[in-house]
Design a protein around this motif. Structure first.
Motif, PDB file in Angstrom:
ATOM      1  N   SER A   1       0.855  -1.191   0.000  1.00  0.00           N
ATOM      2  CA  SER A   1       0.000   0.000   0.000  1.00  0.00           C
ATOM      3  C   SER A   1       0.890   1.239   0.000  1.00  0.00           C
ATOM      4  N   PRO A   2       0.329   2.431  -0.101  1.00  0.00           N
ATOM      5  CA  PRO A   2       1.153   3.651  -0.007  1.00  0.00           C
ATOM      6  C   PRO A   2       1.548   3.999   1.420  1.00  0.00           C
ATOM      7  N   PHE A   3       1.125   3.206   2.407  1.00  0.00           N
ATOM      8  CA  PHE A   3       1.235   3.624   3.808  1.00  0.00           C
ATOM      9  C   PHE A   3       2.360   2.895   4.545  1.00  0.00           C
ATOM     10  N   PRO A   4       2.975   3.578   5.518  1.00  0.00           N
ATOM     11  CA  PRO A   4       4.026   2.940   6.309  1.00  0.00           C
ATOM     12  C   PRO A   4       3.436   1.833   7.171  1.00  0.00           C
ATOM     13  N   PRO A   5       4.227   0.812   7.470  1.00  0.00           N
ATOM     14  CA  PRO A   5       3.725  -0.271   8.326  1.00  0.00           C
ATOM     15  C   PRO A   5       3.560   0.194   9.763  1.00  0.00           C
ATOM     16  N   ILE A   6       2.718  -0.497  10.478  1.00  0.00           N
ATOM     17  CA  ILE A   6       2.547  -0.233  11.903  1.00  0.00           C
ATOM     18  C   ILE A   6       2.972  -1.468  12.675  1.00  0.00           C
ATOM     19  N   ASP A   7       3.057  -1.339  14.012  1.00  0.00           N
ATOM     20  CA  ASP A   7       3.635  -2.434  14.788  1.00  0.00           C
ATOM     21  C   ASP A   7       2.950  -2.516  16.146  1.00  0.00           C
ATOM     22  N   GLY A   8       3.688  -3.015  17.156  1.00  0.00           N
ATOM     23  CA  GLY A   8       3.115  -3.318  18.452  1.00  0.00           C
ATOM     24  C   GLY A   8       2.377  -2.160  19.094  1.00  0.00           C
ATOM     25  N   GLY A   9       1.202  -2.462  19.694  1.00  0.00           N
ATOM     26  CA  GLY A   9       0.400  -1.443  20.347  1.00  0.00           C
ATOM     27  C   GLY A   9      -0.358  -0.551  19.393  1.00  0.00           C
ATOM     28  N   GLN A  10      -0.378  -0.921  18.099  1.00  0.00           N
ATOM     29  CA  GLN A  10      -1.061  -0.109  17.099  1.00  0.00           C
ATOM     30  C   GLN A  10      -2.082  -0.972  16.347  1.00  0.00           C
ATOM     31  N   ARG A  11      -3.235  -0.394  16.072  1.00  0.00           N
ATOM     32  CA  ARG A  11      -4.254  -1.041  15.249  1.00  0.00           C
ATOM     33  C   ARG A  11      -4.965   0.025  14.443  1.00  0.00           C
ATOM     34  N   LEU A  12      -5.209  -0.246  13.187  1.00  0.00           N
ATOM     35  CA  LEU A  12      -5.798   0.731  12.272  1.00  0.00           C
ATOM     36  C   LEU A  12      -7.319   0.614  12.209  1.00  0.00           C
ATOM     37  N   VAL A  13      -7.941   1.608  11.596  1.00  0.00           N
ATOM     38  CA  VAL A  13      -9.359   1.594  11.246  1.00  0.00           C
ATOM     39  C   VAL A  13      -9.471   1.768   9.740  1.00  0.00           C
ATOM     40  N   LEU A  14     -10.268   0.925   9.090  1.00  0.00           N
ATOM     41  CA  LEU A  14     -10.575   1.053   7.670  1.00  0.00           C
ATOM     42  C   LEU A  14     -12.091   0.949   7.538  1.00  0.00           C
ATOM     43  N   MET A  15     -12.725   1.958   6.975  1.00  0.00           N
ATOM     44  CA  MET A  15     -14.182   1.965   6.939  1.00  0.00           C
ATOM     45  C   MET A  15     -14.709   2.774   5.758  1.00  0.00           C
ATOM     46  N   ARG A  16     -15.886   2.387   5.300  1.00  0.00           N
ATOM     47  CA  ARG A  16     -16.594   3.145   4.270  1.00  0.00           C
ATOM     48  C   ARG A  16     -17.400   4.243   4.948  1.00  0.00           C
ATOM     49  N   LEU A  17     -17.239   5.475   4.470  1.00  0.00           N
ATOM     50  CA  LEU A  17     -17.974   6.598   5.035  1.00  0.00           C
ATOM     51  C   LEU A  17     -19.349   6.733   4.392  1.00  0.00           C
ATOM     52  N   ASN A  18     -20.252   7.376   5.112  1.00  0.00           N
ATOM     53  CA  ASN A  18     -21.592   7.623   4.574  1.00  0.00           C
ATOM     54  C   ASN A  18     -21.533   8.384   3.259  1.00  0.00           C
ATOM     55  N   GLU A  19     -20.521   9.254   3.132  1.00  0.00           N
ATOM     56  CA  GLU A  19     -20.398  10.070   1.923  1.00  0.00           C
ATOM     57  C   GLU A  19     -19.897   9.275   0.723  1.00  0.00           C
TER      58      GLU A  19
END
Length: 641
Positions: free
Chosen positions: A509-527
């Protein structure tokens, strides 16, 4: 100020007794300033704490006394019928009583038109600031009230005739009379719990059931006359204990309300509030939240509480943010199966009048071999059905991840960690019947190969977020299993499935990796756009030369930012033109809880890590929780330069 105070003290009794004077509202200037609002007094209710700093950035003028009968009855002559009721408030210069909240508001509106000034009721913060007048003792007179100020504190079941004449004892340092006793006074605000966070020009909750009254009254024990004492009152109520005084100010509390049609970002506040009820199992480690909206407008957050993540004392707790308020409730017990580890929780509003709660249940005290359960609520999360086992085998691929979603076909999709390790990837479970039955598309044979352009049966990365694209493809982003891009940099893996999760292909992906103690959110917005909330890097494990991302400031210049950010895609994840650091630029010292701990937020630093969960309410407000903090903003704020 001293000359004015002296004049009022010496001359007030003769002026107040003059009927011509009593027809006019006299005000005194209250300067801008900062004070500490609230109390930990032993006689206080819990709603007087926590003590918190409040700054009023503007000066205002406040009525020297409560509004009197003569003043109010110029506006509403019919009010004279209440004169002397129960032997109280008989005379022109007695404080007016038997006025509802709306009566007081209408008087202010009338007076504003009459005098060409801006009159209104005081906010609760203005009232306490003006009452204290620089003091921090229980009363603005010290630790006790002088005897002359307690003349009306007759404690009797049937009220005895007492004088409510205004200004019969010395004023405070600002020149205000009767701030302790005589009659309670209506304030502008809806009644709501305090936050420990510093506040500027607070105006209380957006909505509520009760309005604030302050100051205490006659026939009231003296301890309820303290500067910090707050009371609630039904707005339509009117009785002999409550009147009001006015404020003249250009500051309009309505302007502080959130206009959800415009861009906004609210200061983060804690949602993990330790319970005062010691019977609720609240431990040192509070982590792995989930969040959903309720049909009644409330928000419901849940998380696990434990001493150790692989322990057996674990409980799932909840907190509620009631509609229109800005303070989360104390933690309550949400789920506990004694002796079992309960790692992994997800909440979901299915849009059909029902909340779903999915959870993992270990056979022992770890998070490897879990079954999955589901509960339902039809009353906004106040009560829940008995647990239904939806995946009965205690095994891997069952550690529930927050972020339940729907496929294009309307199927429910639940992501779960595929194993206990940091690079075991994520599985999905699908329900085609609104959660009654669930299946894992994995055939139980193929092992994943998370390298670029490879194909496997498991999402790359644990703690994955999954969103359905408009063409039916499932897209997922996760933690771990990083993939090197063409520039030779490790990137967060993106997984795509065109067959509802049976197989996945992987790319950077275009994004940097994450690691321990981190969790992402991925969601479809109403818009319609897709939202990612993640972190620029890991504060402990990423080399300094690679830390941070480049963001664009409002003036068009770029800067390096660190910590939690949001990215928005309008083309189904192909490009992400909006990237914004999740801070409003204000410097704050915050506690992220769990593995995050304390950190400083400022113009270039946001929360460095945390387990995130998110939801979007029907009014298009985006709500994000980390391990301890709650964030509230909208897409327009993300898009705003």
């Amino acid at each position: 100020m001293k000359k004015l105070q002296t004049f009022l003290t010496v001359c007030c009794s003769c002026l107040i007794c003059n009927n011509l004077y009593s027809q006019r509202i006299e005000t005194v200037n209250i300067p801008a300033g900062t004070f500490y609002m609230g109390s930990t007094d032993a006689t206080a209710g819990t709603d007087e704490s926590p003590i918190h700093p409040v700054t009023l950035t503007y000066s205002f003028r406040m009525g020297v006394t409560e509004v009197t009968n003569a003043q109010f009855e110029e506006f509403m002559p019919s009010h004279k019928k209440y004169r002397g009721k129960n032997g109280l408030s008989c005379n022109d210069n007695d404080a007016v009583v038997y006025v509802s909240y709306q009566d007081a508001v209408d008087f202010c509106t009338w007076l504003s038109k009459k005098e060409g000034k801006n009159y209104r009721l005081p906010t609760e913060a203005e009232w306490e600031y003006a009452c204290r007048a620089g003091s921090y003792t229980p009363y603005n007179t010290g630790d006790a009230l002088p005897e002359e100020m307690c003349k009306n504190q007759v404690i009797a079941r049937d009220y005895q005739p007492v004088s409510l004449k205004v200004a019969q004892s010395a004023p405070n340092a600002f020149g205000l009379y009767d701030m302790h006793g005589n009659v309670e006074e209506w304030c502008y605000d809806w009644y709501g719990a305090y936050s420990s966070e510093a506040q500027t020009n607070p105006v209380g909750p957006d909505e509520g059931e009760y309005k604030i009254t302050r100051g205490g009254s006659h026939h009231t024990p003296v301890q309820y006359l303290r500067s910090a004492t707050r009371m609630a009152m039904i707005p339509e109520d009117k009785h002999s204990l409550t009147g009001f005084r006015v404020v003249e100010s250009d500051f309009n509390p309505i302007s502080c309300r959130i206009d959800k049609e415009k861009a906004f970002f609210l200061p983060p506040i804690p949602y993990v509030i330790p319970p005062s009820n010691k019977k609720i199992p609240f431990y040192k480690h509070n982590h792995q939240p989930s969040l959903t909206w309720c049909d009644n407008g409330d928000l419901l957050a849940v998380w696990f509480s434990a001493n150790e993540e692989n322990s057996r004392e674990m409980a799932v707790l909840s907190s509620r943010l009631k509609k229109g308020t800005r303070q989360w409730s104390e933690a309550e017990l949400f789920l506990k199966i004694p002796g079992r580890n309960l790692t992994g929780t997800s909440l979901f509003n299915n849009g059909k009048g029902e909340l779903l709660h999915l959870n993992g249940v270990e056979a022992a005290g770890d998070w490897q071999n879990l079954m999955m359960i589901l509960r339902r609520s039809h009353d906004n999360g106040l009560s829940w059905s008995k647990p239904q086992i939806i995946a009965s085998e205690h095994t891997k691929r069952h550690q529930v991840i927050s972020g339940t979603s729907r496929s294009k076909e309307g199927y429910l999709i639940q992501a779960c960690d595929a194993g206990p390790g940091s690079h075991d990837g994520s599985a999905i479970h699908i329900s085609k019947d609104e959660g009654k039955t669930w299946t894992d598309p994995w055939d139980g044979k193929a092992l994943p190969d998370f390298n670029k352009d490879k194909q496997g049966s498991t999402i790359a990365g644990i703690h994955a977020g999954v969103v359905a694209l408009k063409d039916g493809t499932l897209m997922a982003l996760g933690r771990g299993n990083s993939i090197v891009n063409q520039e030779g940099k490790k990137r967060m893996p993106m997984s795509l499935s065109h067959d509802l999760g049976k197989t996945w292909t992987y790319s950077p992906s275009p994004f940097p990796p994450i690691d321990g103690g981190q969790r992402l959110v991925l969601m479809r917005l109403n818009e319609g756009a897709i939202l990612l909330v993640s972190f620029t890097d890991h504060p402990q494990r990423t080399p300094k030369k690679e830390k941070g991302l480049t963001f664009t400031a409002a003036d068009g210049t770029t800067y390096t930012g660190y910590g939690m950010y949001a990215a928005v895609s309008y083309d189904e994840g192909k490009t992400w033109p909006v990237k914004k650091l999740l801070t409003d630029g204000t410097t704050r010292f915050l506690n992220g809880g769990a593995w995050t701990g304390h950190f400083i937020m400022d113009a270039t630093h946001a929360e460095p890590r945390g387990y995130l969960a998110g939801t979007q309410t029907p009014d298009n407000t985006i709500h994000i929780v980390s391990s301890n903090l709650y964030y509230q903003f909208n897409l327009k704020w993300l898009e705003k330069k």
